[in-house]
Design a protein around this motif. Structure first.
Motif, short mmCIF file in Angstrom:
data_model
loop_
_atom_site.label_atom_id
_atom_site.label_comp_id
_atom_site.label_asym_id
_atom_site.label_seq_id
_atom_site.Cartn_x
_atom_site.Cartn_y
_atom_site.Cartn_z
N THR A 1 0.87 -1.17 0.00
CA THR A 1 0.00 0.00 0.00
C THR A 1 0.90 1.22 0.00
N LEU B 1 3.22 2.82 2.60
CA LEU B 1 2.48 2.86 3.87
C LEU B 1 2.43 1.51 4.55
N LYS C 1 1.10 5.72 -1.17
CA LYS C 1 0.36 6.95 -1.46
C LYS C 1 1.24 7.81 -2.33
N ASP D 1 -4.20 9.52 -3.70
CA ASP D 1 -4.96 8.52 -2.96
C ASP D 1 -4.08 7.33 -2.62
N GLU D 2 -4.49 6.58 -1.62
CA GLU D 2 -3.80 5.34 -1.29
C GLU D 2 -4.12 4.32 -2.37
N GLU D 3 -3.11 3.54 -2.75
CA GLU D 3 -3.29 2.47 -3.72
C GLU D 3 -2.67 1.21 -3.14
N THR D 4 -3.29 0.07 -3.42
CA THR D 4 -2.79 -1.20 -2.92
C THR D 4 -2.69 -2.18 -4.08
#
Length: 158
Positions: A95, A155, A97, A103-106
């Protein structure tokens, strides 16, 4: 054949390919054979669009079967030992950013054979994965992508 390409993948990815291969061989192949048989009964094959279509589908199917068999035969399974690390490696879910205010991406980093970005599975050959591999939680990473450079902060890694 001596230097065939190896396909790194998770055990789940290999299982998914084996299931697809079985489906193609047991269900799809007989369906296409039946379509060809029916189309042949229509007579003149030189002007038979049903026959042409079925033969094209058969060629595509056989190509896919061959591709899957090769990938399964040359699969290199990512082991749990390789995943027991705090850094980004093949098989890990990351995860991040995009900085400054993205935005947060996973994504889960997988071998190219099982990549599917729409399902959150990115290839270890992709620019994002290449930029993340070997990094740790909290690292700020500059990644060169075809769309331009991006900076991300990691993150979490699972």
């Amino acid at each position: 054949m001596i230097n065939e390409k190896k396909f790194p993948m998770t055990m789940a990815g290999k299982k998914k390919m084996e299931e697809e291969l079985e489906q193609l061989k047991i269900v799809k192949r007989p369906e296409i054979v039946e379509r060809i048989k029916i189309a042949r009964s229509y007579g003149d094959l030189s002007e038979n669009s049903e026959y042409d279509s079925a033969k094209e589908d058969q060629a595509f199917l056989e190509g896919r079967i061959s591709t899957l068999e090769g990938m399964i035969r040359n699969a290199v399974i990512i082991t749990e030992d390789e995943l027991n690390t705090d850094e980004v490696v093949l098989g890990k879910t990351v995860t991040f950013k995009e900085l400054p205010d993205g935005d947060e991406e996973t994504y889960t980093i997988v071998g190219s054979a099982e990549a599917n970005p729409m399902e959150g599975l990115i290839s270890n050959d992709s620019p994002i994965a290449k930029g993340l591999i070997g990094r740790s939680k909290g690292d700020e990473v500059k990644i060169n992508t075809p769309g331009g450079d991006m900076t991300v902060t990691i993150l979490g890694i699972k």
